[in-house]
Scaffold this active site. Structure first.
Site, PDB file in Angstrom:
ATOM      1  N   GLU A  74      -0.031  -1.575  -7.059  1.00  0.00           N
ATOM      2  CA  GLU A  74       0.084  -2.878  -6.144  1.00  0.00           C
ATOM      3  C   GLU A  74      -1.061  -3.528  -7.010  1.00  0.00           C
ATOM      4  O   GLU A  74      -0.528  -4.524  -6.539  1.00  0.00           O
ATOM      5  CB  GLU A  74      -0.422  -1.902  -4.461  1.00  0.00           C
ATOM      6  CG  GLU A  74       0.489  -1.077  -3.645  1.00  0.00           C
ATOM      7  CD  GLU A  74       0.498  -0.059  -3.523  1.00  0.00           C
ATOM      8  OE1 GLU A  74       0.056   0.801  -4.997  1.00  0.00           O
ATOM      9  OE2 GLU A  74       0.639   0.451  -3.345  1.00  0.00           O
ATOM     10  N   CYS A 111      -2.625   2.527  -0.562  1.00  0.00           N
ATOM     11  CA  CYS A 111      -4.365   3.098  -0.298  1.00  0.00           C
ATOM     12  C   CYS A 111      -4.625   1.773   0.389  1.00  0.00           C
ATOM     13  O   CYS A 111      -4.817   0.680  -0.313  1.00  0.00           O
ATOM     14  CB  CYS A 111      -5.004   4.052  -1.573  1.00  0.00           C
ATOM     15  SG  CYS A 111      -5.233   2.479  -2.834  1.00  0.00           S
ATOM     16  N   CYS A 114      -6.290  -0.767  -2.070  1.00  0.00           N
ATOM     17  CA  CYS A 114      -5.157  -1.313  -2.246  1.00  0.00           C
ATOM     18  C   CYS A 114      -4.586  -2.588  -1.253  1.00  0.00           C
ATOM     19  O   CYS A 114      -4.392  -4.147  -1.407  1.00  0.00           O
ATOM     20  CB  CYS A 114      -3.449  -1.388  -2.819  1.00  0.00           C
ATOM     21  SG  CYS A 114      -3.961  -0.554  -4.012  1.00  0.00           S
TER      22      CYS A 114
END
Ligand code: THU
Length: 159
Positions: A74, A111, A114
């Site tokens: 990402e 996560c 991100c």
């Protein structure tokens, strides 16, 4: 004392139900998982971003023997898009994961780091980024990155 509730809503689509332009975005996130550099986790993540001009850019997770030096798909994708087109807001981001010889049944969710980067991108461009999380059993659609990060920290708090 008062209780404050923070509610997040997720739409769960089957792949076939997705609007055509989101199918394309998910397809691209799936396609690039083969390019991931994930020799340590064997968890190959692909991400694809749809920009305001309808161009799609994609990238993958990049691992490192010094584990924290690697980066999630990402963030690689978002930093790539923001570097290449600093004036083009992103409209949507799709994420897919391939592991153990197949795409995952259930979507993985980004996560914390991100989520923070996606939030900064939304604030930078003043937009919501639709986030699509692909799983074989269903595709989650979140209306914004902000909805993934309640009680978030952002630059306005530094003033
Ligand atoms: N990873 C991503 O690329 N995106 C996520 O949303 C979660 C995790 C990567 C980081 C690492 O390369 C591997 O997946 C295992 O954590």
């Amino acid at each position: 004392m008062e209780e404050r509730k923070i509610v997040t809503s997720v739409l769960v689509y089957s792949y076939d139900e997705l609007p055509e332009h989101y199918k394309l975005l998910v397809d691209e996130a799936k396609r690039v998982t083969k390019d991931a550099y994930a020799p340590y986790s064997k968890f190959q993540v692909g991400a694809a971003v749809l920009l305001e001009n309808d161009e799609i850019l994609s990238a993958t997770n990049q691992e490192n023997a010094a584990y924290p030096s690697g980066m999630c798909a990402e963030r690689v994708t978002m930093f790539y898009a923001n570097s290449k087109y600093p004036n083009l807001p992103p409209k949507a981001l799709a994420i897919a994961t391939f592991a153990d010889g197949d795409f995952l049944d259930e979507p993985i969710t980004p996560c914390g780091a991100c989520r923070q980067v996606l939030l900064e991108t939304e604030l930078r461009y003043g937009v919501n980024i639709n986030v699509l999380l692909y799983g074989k059993r269903g595709v989650y659609l979140l209306s914004s990155a902000k909805s993934l990060l309640p009680l978030s920290f952002d630059g306005s708090l530094l003033k």
